[in-house]
Design a protein around this motif. Structure first.
Motif, PDB file in Angstrom:
ATOM      1  N   GLU A   1       0.633  -1.258  -0.090  1.00 52.04           N
ATOM      2  CA  GLU A   1       0.314  -0.200   0.083  1.00 52.04           C
ATOM      3  C   GLU A   1       0.991   1.515   0.664  1.00 52.04           C
ATOM      4  OE1 GLU A   1      -2.974  -0.123   2.754  1.00 52.04           O
ATOM      5  OE2 GLU A   1      -3.580  -2.126   2.652  1.00 52.04           O
ATOM      6  N   GLU A   2       0.248   2.090  -0.663  1.00 50.33           N
ATOM      7  CA  GLU A   2       0.726   3.544  -0.825  1.00 50.33           C
ATOM      8  C   GLU A   2       1.045   4.451   0.619  1.00 50.33           C
ATOM      9  OE1 GLU A   2       3.242   6.538  -2.099  1.00 50.33           O
ATOM     10  OE2 GLU A   2       3.083   4.272  -3.320  1.00 50.33           O
ATOM     11  N   PRO A   3       2.017   4.722   1.127  1.00 51.07           N
ATOM     12  CA  PRO A   3       1.794   5.538   2.574  1.00 51.07           C
ATOM     13  C   PRO A   3       1.706   7.156   1.850  1.00 51.07           C
ATOM     14  CG  PRO A   3       3.725   4.543   1.747  1.00 51.07           C
ATOM     15  CD  PRO A   3       3.932   4.578   0.777  1.00 51.07           C
ATOM     16  N   GLY A   4       1.880   7.575   1.606  1.00 54.39           N
ATOM     17  CA  GLY A   4       2.155   8.708   0.620  1.00 54.39           C
ATOM     18  C   GLY A   4       3.079   9.401   0.711  1.00 54.39           C
ATOM     19  N   GLY A   5       3.972  10.401   0.373  1.00 54.61           N
ATOM     20  CA  GLY A   5       4.889  11.793   0.268  1.00 54.61           C
ATOM     21  C   GLY A   5       4.621  12.818   0.808  1.00 54.61           C
ATOM     22  N   VAL A   6       5.486  14.182   0.682  1.00 54.01           N
ATOM     23  CA  VAL A   6       5.159  15.283   1.241  1.00 54.01           C
ATOM     24  C   VAL A   6       5.536  16.052  -0.180  1.00 54.01           C
ATOM     25  CG1 VAL A   6       6.147  16.949   2.588  1.00 54.01           C
ATOM     26  CG2 VAL A   6       5.328  14.698   3.706  1.00 54.01           C
ATOM     27  N   SER A   7       4.993  17.127  -0.641  1.00 56.59           N
ATOM     28  CA  SER A   7       5.872  17.157  -1.821  1.00 56.59           C
ATOM     29  C   SER A   7       6.637  18.756  -1.655  1.00 56.59           C
ATOM     30  CB  SER A   7       4.734  18.134  -2.487  1.00 56.59           C
ATOM     31  OG  SER A   7       4.132  17.249  -3.009  1.00 56.59           O
ATOM     32  N   LEU A   8       7.598  18.580  -2.620  1.00 57.79           N
ATOM     33  CA  LEU A   8       8.579  20.002  -1.484  1.00 57.79           C
ATOM     34  C   LEU A   8       8.394  20.832  -1.247  1.00 57.79           C
ATOM     35  CD1 LEU A   8      11.470  19.893  -1.117  1.00 57.79           C
ATOM     36  CD2 LEU A   8      11.932  20.607  -4.032  1.00 57.79           C
ATOM     37  N   PRO A   9       7.631  21.957  -0.908  1.00 62.21           N
ATOM     38  CA  PRO A   9       6.905  23.558  -1.021  1.00 62.21           C
ATOM     39  C   PRO A   9       7.518  24.086  -1.526  1.00 62.21           C
ATOM     40  CG  PRO A   9       7.531  22.401   1.597  1.00 62.21           C
ATOM     41  CD  PRO A   9       8.584  21.310   0.850  1.00 62.21           C
ATOM     42  N   ALA A  10       6.761  25.246  -2.261  1.00 60.03           N
ATOM     43  CA  ALA A  10       6.629  26.145  -3.055  1.00 60.03           C
ATOM     44  C   ALA A  10       8.115  27.642  -2.321  1.00 60.03           C
ATOM     45  CB  ALA A  10       5.983  27.596  -3.408  1.00 60.03           C
ATOM     46  N   ALA A  11       9.300  28.213  -2.880  1.00 60.85           N
ATOM     47  CA  ALA A  11      10.085  29.104  -2.417  1.00 60.85           C
ATOM     48  C   ALA A  11       9.137  30.362  -1.841  1.00 60.85           C
ATOM     49  CB  ALA A  11      11.031  29.238  -3.547  1.00 60.85           C
ATOM     50  N   VAL A  12       9.487  30.985  -1.282  1.00 62.45           N
ATOM     51  CA  VAL A  12       9.202  32.052  -0.684  1.00 62.45           C
ATOM     52  C   VAL A  12       9.796  33.127  -0.188  1.00 62.45           C
ATOM     53  CG1 VAL A  12       7.202  33.586   1.247  1.00 62.45           C
ATOM     54  CG2 VAL A  12       7.226  31.030   0.536  1.00 62.45           C
TER      55      VAL A  12
ATOM     56  N   ALA B   1      17.230  21.814  -7.541  1.00 61.86           N
ATOM     57  CA  ALA B   1      18.575  22.555  -8.319  1.00 61.86           C
ATOM     58  C   ALA B   1      18.760  24.376  -8.005  1.00 61.86           C
ATOM     59  CB  ALA B   1      17.771  22.714  -9.504  1.00 61.86           C
ATOM     60  N   ALA B   2      17.949  24.960  -7.337  1.00 59.16           N
ATOM     61  CA  ALA B   2      17.738  25.853  -6.835  1.00 59.16           C
ATOM     62  C   ALA B   2      18.483  26.677  -5.330  1.00 59.16           C
ATOM     63  CB  ALA B   2      17.158  27.463  -6.706  1.00 59.16           C
ATOM     64  N   ASN B   3      19.048  24.832  -5.132  1.00 61.23           N
ATOM     65  CA  ASN B   3      19.285  25.036  -2.789  1.00 61.23           C
ATOM     66  C   ASN B   3      19.398  25.930  -2.565  1.00 61.23           C
ATOM     67  OD1 ASN B   3      23.049  24.344  -4.325  1.00 61.23           O
ATOM     68  ND2 ASN B   3      21.375  23.268  -4.981  1.00 61.23           N
ATOM     69  N   LEU B   4      17.491  25.767  -2.825  1.00 64.05           N
ATOM     70  CA  LEU B   4      16.914  26.490  -1.787  1.00 64.05           C
ATOM     71  C   LEU B   4      16.151  26.233  -0.227  1.00 64.05           C
ATOM     72  CD1 LEU B   4      14.752  28.516  -3.954  1.00 64.05           C
ATOM     73  CD2 LEU B   4      17.179  29.297  -3.096  1.00 64.05           C
ATOM     74  N   ALA B   5      16.416  24.433  -0.390  1.00 60.17           N
ATOM     75  CA  ALA B   5      15.737  23.573   0.024  1.00 60.17           C
ATOM     76  C   ALA B   5      16.925  22.048   1.364  1.00 60.17           C
ATOM     77  CB  ALA B   5      14.330  22.550   0.261  1.00 60.17           C
ATOM     78  N   VAL B   6      17.015  22.664   2.389  1.00 64.99           N
ATOM     79  CA  VAL B   6      18.363  21.882   2.659  1.00 64.99           C
ATOM     80  C   VAL B   6      18.690  20.934   3.282  1.00 64.99           C
ATOM     81  CG1 VAL B   6      20.188  21.960   4.198  1.00 64.99           C
ATOM     82  CG2 VAL B   6      20.175  23.624   2.979  1.00 64.99           C
ATOM     83  N   LEU B   7      17.966  19.212   3.094  1.00 66.13           N
ATOM     84  CA  LEU B   7      17.155  18.358   3.509  1.00 66.13           C
ATOM     85  C   LEU B   7      18.632  17.762   5.033  1.00 66.13           C
ATOM     86  CD1 LEU B   7      16.616  15.701   1.081  1.00 66.13           C
ATOM     87  CD2 LEU B   7      15.322  17.257   2.706  1.00 66.13           C
TER      88      LEU B   7
ATOM     89  N   GLY C   1      13.344  33.644  -1.810  1.00 64.81           N
ATOM     90  CA  GLY C   1      14.480  33.072  -1.713  1.00 64.81           C
ATOM     91  C   GLY C   1      14.038  31.705  -0.759  1.00 64.81           C
ATOM     92  N   THR C   2      13.594  31.640  -0.271  1.00 66.38           N
ATOM     93  CA  THR C   2      13.712  30.434   0.765  1.00 66.38           C
ATOM     94  C   THR C   2      12.495  29.367   0.597  1.00 66.38           C
ATOM     95  OG1 THR C   2      14.726  32.216   2.132  1.00 66.38           O
ATOM     96  CG2 THR C   2      14.444  29.094   2.897  1.00 66.38           C
ATOM     97  N   ILE C   3      13.259  27.892   0.524  1.00 66.42           N
ATOM     98  CA  ILE C   3      11.862  27.323   1.107  1.00 66.42           C
ATOM     99  C   ILE C   3      12.311  26.247   2.587  1.00 66.42           C
ATOM    100  CG2 ILE C   3      11.099  24.159   0.403  1.00 66.42           C
ATOM    101  CD1 ILE C   3      12.135  25.268  -2.863  1.00 66.42           C
ATOM    102  N   THR C   4      11.315  26.676   3.254  1.00 65.84           N
ATOM    103  CA  THR C   4      11.227  25.762   4.233  1.00 65.84           C
ATOM    104  C   THR C   4      10.459  24.989   4.472  1.00 65.84           C
ATOM    105  OG1 THR C   4      11.494  28.437   5.058  1.00 65.84           O
ATOM    106  CG2 THR C   4      10.516  26.842   6.675  1.00 65.84           C
ATOM    107  N   LEU C   5      11.774  24.168   5.146  1.00 67.34           N
ATOM    108  CA  LEU C   5      10.503  23.173   5.117  1.00 67.34           C
ATOM    109  C   LEU C   5      10.150  22.273   6.635  1.00 67.34           C
ATOM    110  CD1 LEU C   5      13.316  20.241   3.716  1.00 67.34           C
ATOM    111  CD2 LEU C   5      11.820  21.035   2.627  1.00 67.34           C
ATOM    112  N   PRO C   6       8.796  21.385   6.534  1.00 71.00           N
ATOM    113  CA  PRO C   6       7.778  21.106   7.878  1.00 71.00           C
ATOM    114  C   PRO C   6       9.074  20.501   8.579  1.00 71.00           C
ATOM    115  CG  PRO C   6       7.264  19.745   5.799  1.00 71.00           C
ATOM    116  CD  PRO C   6       8.191  20.766   5.381  1.00 71.00           C
ATOM    117  N   ASN C   7       8.408  20.391  10.295  1.00 67.10           N
ATOM    118  CA  ASN C   7       8.796  20.007  10.690  1.00 67.10           C
ATOM    119  C   ASN C   7       8.802  18.021   9.923  1.00 67.10           C
ATOM    120  OD1 ASN C   7      10.088  21.565  12.372  1.00 67.10           O
ATOM    121  ND2 ASN C   7       7.719  21.801  13.131  1.00 67.10           N
ATOM    122  N   ILE C   8       9.822  17.582  10.592  1.00 70.29           N
ATOM    123  CA  ILE C   8       9.556  16.025  10.007  1.00 70.29           C
ATOM    124  C   ILE C   8       8.664  14.849  11.305  1.00 70.29           C
ATOM    125  CG2 ILE C   8      11.047  13.776   9.930  1.00 70.29           C
ATOM    126  CD1 ILE C   8      13.818  15.706   9.464  1.00 70.29           C
TER     127      ILE C   8
END
Length: 696
Positions: free
Chosen positions: A241-252, A619-625, A254-261
């Protein structure tokens, strides 16, 4: 699982390629982690010290000691390998050295047939997993320069094998299998190895479970003194079964803020969202020993895969409340097929004082993907931190489309010459002439070209060597991945160039390797309009090291590490030039150590650590994992009954600190599994050695 090992083969400093028909078979006895011979590509059956490129090998003994269940467990022992896009519970989409491992071209069975990774491949019937890193156009034609993942099947050896095993894990999953190997005939000229496995699978995500099955057969026949045949067949299926993933948020700004894991137990997909796959691989080979050292080989096969998947991604998430909306796409009837044939001849000759080991061949691969109907559903509200249960029947179709199929034909003729200059230096030269054609309903593209390979190996001693190599590769940029605007579009072919230099040496009972590499290749990525494009170049430079084998009495180690500097160039965009390639950690590595107690040889304990450094998700290096490290701990105890039957109990735990981390990078993020614990019991019945006809 039955412990096995490769037969001992001498590895002199100036070893040449062995005859094409020479077999490397299992003996039925347990061995350590040391590996002397590779079985992939044009360098197959050559010693590790005689191979001018980076090769990571994960032997059966290491897989058993770690309680490995899939390719992700195996490849965590190889540095620079990450995952992207899909949930690791259902399948694996690997990246090596920052380059995608193509699911239809970069996986091989026994060094030949290209097998398809859309149906996750089992490892229960595999003797070892090899990763030949970098470009490999000489032997394999079109394949991404990430590397070739080669799965080597178990075969009947000099000892009978009769084993049964069972597994259970803390999530409630359980299963078991059998492994039977026999040789028949007056001289043991017929070999049969049968494996079967079945399991109920459970994940650390609430309500996400399934089952998987596998059955395989490896058959060998020494028909005449000079003529032998080999056939392999394996079928496997996985229903999950598919658990579902999280789409990369849009930049605001010039920065992409990821949600808390979020918690690994959170499920976003509707209950019963399907992820069903099945695969079938069939391959046959004939070897004939000609006069002297010359031999010929003909082989061919078919690999096919089916998949039914509901892709689910949670996007537009409010970072404070977790509220967002699901996008859902169902592709119920996906089908891929590879057809493959190869013929080659190899042997040795002398010209003056020079010794040559020649390999000449032709090969052809036909890749087919049929049209895939696709249904998109109306978005549904969901919450990242507190997900609700959604009924699959409540989905409302919003649009339907068809992803066009394609047919790719890759034909080539190649030659490789290993020239021994004196007793210590080998010069390797080769070239492949290629005709590559890809056809869709609206496109017919053909490329004809030649790719060279040049390498040199200096044997410092009988236990050490230096090497350098230059290899050109050819790759299709593949298909635009799920989640991009042009998903399913076939992208054009591109050429890559790889330089590498390294040193290898034997230390005690281990093999130590250190290499430097530089790969210059076409860059593919999702642009600002979410179109997957080939634009600009990517340069992947790095240093990689490994140590595999025994260090002192009782100690076995598998250590590896990589530094990678992968940058984008010539993109035409100031926001991308000089930025790191998506999903490429600068630092990565693993350390696994097992100690077998001298006083109680039957008892072994082990521990491991697996590190992935920080990566960019865009690709623009706005979101850091963030980087992460997970830890494992395990042990085994083996005892023998009076009847001679051997029982081995194993206990393994992974992610012991319950670390939360993003397991995949790219457009869709998936949370890694929480702490897992699994146990297994293997029963090996006593066996008698069989007389096997010599192949020398």
């Amino acid at each position: 699982m039955a412990a096995v090992a490769t037969a001992a083969i001498a590895s002199p400093a100036m070893a040449q390629e062995r005859r094409l028909d020479e077999e490397i078979v299992v003996t039925g006895q347990r061995d350590g982690y040391s590996v002397d011979v590779v079985q992939v590509g044009a360098f197959r059956n050559r010693g590790v010290l005689d191979t001018p490129t980076t090769i990571n090998v994960v032997p059966r003994s290491l897989l058993d000691d770690q309680g490995a269940q899939g390719l992700d467990d195996a490849l965590r022992n190889t540095p620079g390998v990450t995952q992207q896009t899909t949930s690791p519970f259902n399948t694996n989409t690997f990246v090596a050295r920052g380059i995608a491992v193509d699911a239809q071209t970069n996986y091989r069975l026994n060094g030949g047939l290209p097998i398809i990774n859309f149906a996750p491949m089992p490892i229960e019937n595999k003797e070892r997993v090899e990763l030949l890193k970098g470009a490999s156009a000489l032997y394999y034609g079109f394949a991404n320069p990430s590397g070739i993942i080669n799965l080597v099947t178990k075969r009947a050896g000099a000892q009978d094998v009769t084993a049964a095993y069972g597994i259970v894990d803390a999530q409630g999953g359980f299963g078991g299998g059998v492994d039977i190997g026999r040789r028949f005939g007056s001289d043991g000229q017929v070999g049969v190895r049968i494996n079967a496995f079945g399991a109920k699978t459970e994940s650390t995500t609430d309500g996400v479970s399934g089952n998987r099955q596998m059955v395989s057969g490896a058959f060998d026949w020494q028909a005449r003194e000079r003529l032998s045949f080999r056939v392999d067949a394996e079928y496997y299926r996985r229903e999950g079964e598919e658990p579902g993933g999280v789409s990369l948020p849009a930049a605001v700004r010039g920065t992409i803020t990821l949600p808390n894991i979020p918690s690994p137990s959170n499920r976003y997909a509707p209950a019963g969202a399907p992820f069903k796959t099945e695969g079938l691989n069939l391959t046959a080979r004939a070897d004939y020993a000609l006069a002297g050292t010359w031999s010929a080989r003909i082989e061919g096969g078919i690999s096919s895969a089916h998949r039914d998947r509901l892709i689910v991604a949670l996007g537009s998430v409010n970072l404070a409340t977790g509220a967002g909306r699901l996008t859902l796409t169902r592709t119920p009837d996906q089908f891929w097929q590879n057809r493959y044939v190869r013929a080659e001849i190899g042997g040795k000759l002398e010209t003056g004082q020079l010794q040559h080991a020649l390999l000449l061949g032709v090969s052809r691969t036909r890749q087919y993907r049929r049209d895939q109907p696709q249904t998109r559903y109306a978005p549904i509200a969901q919450n990242l931190y507190d997900p609700v249960t959604i009924d699959l029947s409540s989905l409302v179709p919003a649009s339907r489309t068809v992803l066009g199929g394609n047919t790719v034909t890759d034909s080539g003729a190649y030659v490789m010459d290993v020239i021994s200059l004196g007793s210590r230096f080998d010069l390797i030269g080769g070239a492949r002439a290629v005709e590559y054609r890809t056809r869709t309903a609206s496109q017919d593209y053909t490329l004809r070209t030649v790719t060279p390979t040049v390498a040199g190996i200096l044997h410092l001693t009988s236990a050490s060597s230096l090497y350098s190599s230059y290899i050109q590769g050819l790759e299709s940029a593949g298909l635009a991945p799920d989640g991009t605007t042009n998903a399913g579009e076939t992208l054009p072919a591109a050429r890559s160039r790889q330089w590498e230099a390294g040193v290898r040496m034997k230390l005690l009972g281990a093999m130590a390797s250190l290499s430097w590499f530089n790969i210059d290749r076409a860059l593919s990525y999702a642009n600002a309009d979410n179109l997957f494009v080939v634009d600009g170049r990517a340069v992947h430079r790095g240093v990689e090291g490994s140590l595999l084998g025994a260090l002192g009495h009782g100690f076995e180690v598998a250590l590896s590490g990589q530094y990678l500097n992968a940058k984008q160039r010539e993109t035409g965009s100031a926001t991308l030039n000089g930025k790191r390639v998506v999903n490429t950690p600068e630092w990565s590595g693993s350390a696994f150590v097992q100690y077998r107690l001298p006083a109680i040889d039957r008892l072994a304990i082990n521990a491991g650590a697996y590190y992935i450094g920080s990566r960019y998700a865009d690709a623009a290096n706005l979101a850091v994992l963030p980087g992460f490290v997970t830890y494992s701990l395990g042990g085994s105890y083996r005892f023998t009954l009076k009847s001679g039957t051997s029982l081995t109990f194993r206990l393994n735990g992974d992610n012991l600190t319950n670390k939360r981390y993003w397991a995949t990078g790219g457009n869709t993020l998936n949370v890694g599994a929480s702490r897992t614990v699994r146990a297994s019991l293997t029963i090996d019945l006593p066996s008698q050695p069989q007389q096997v006809r010599s192949r020398s």
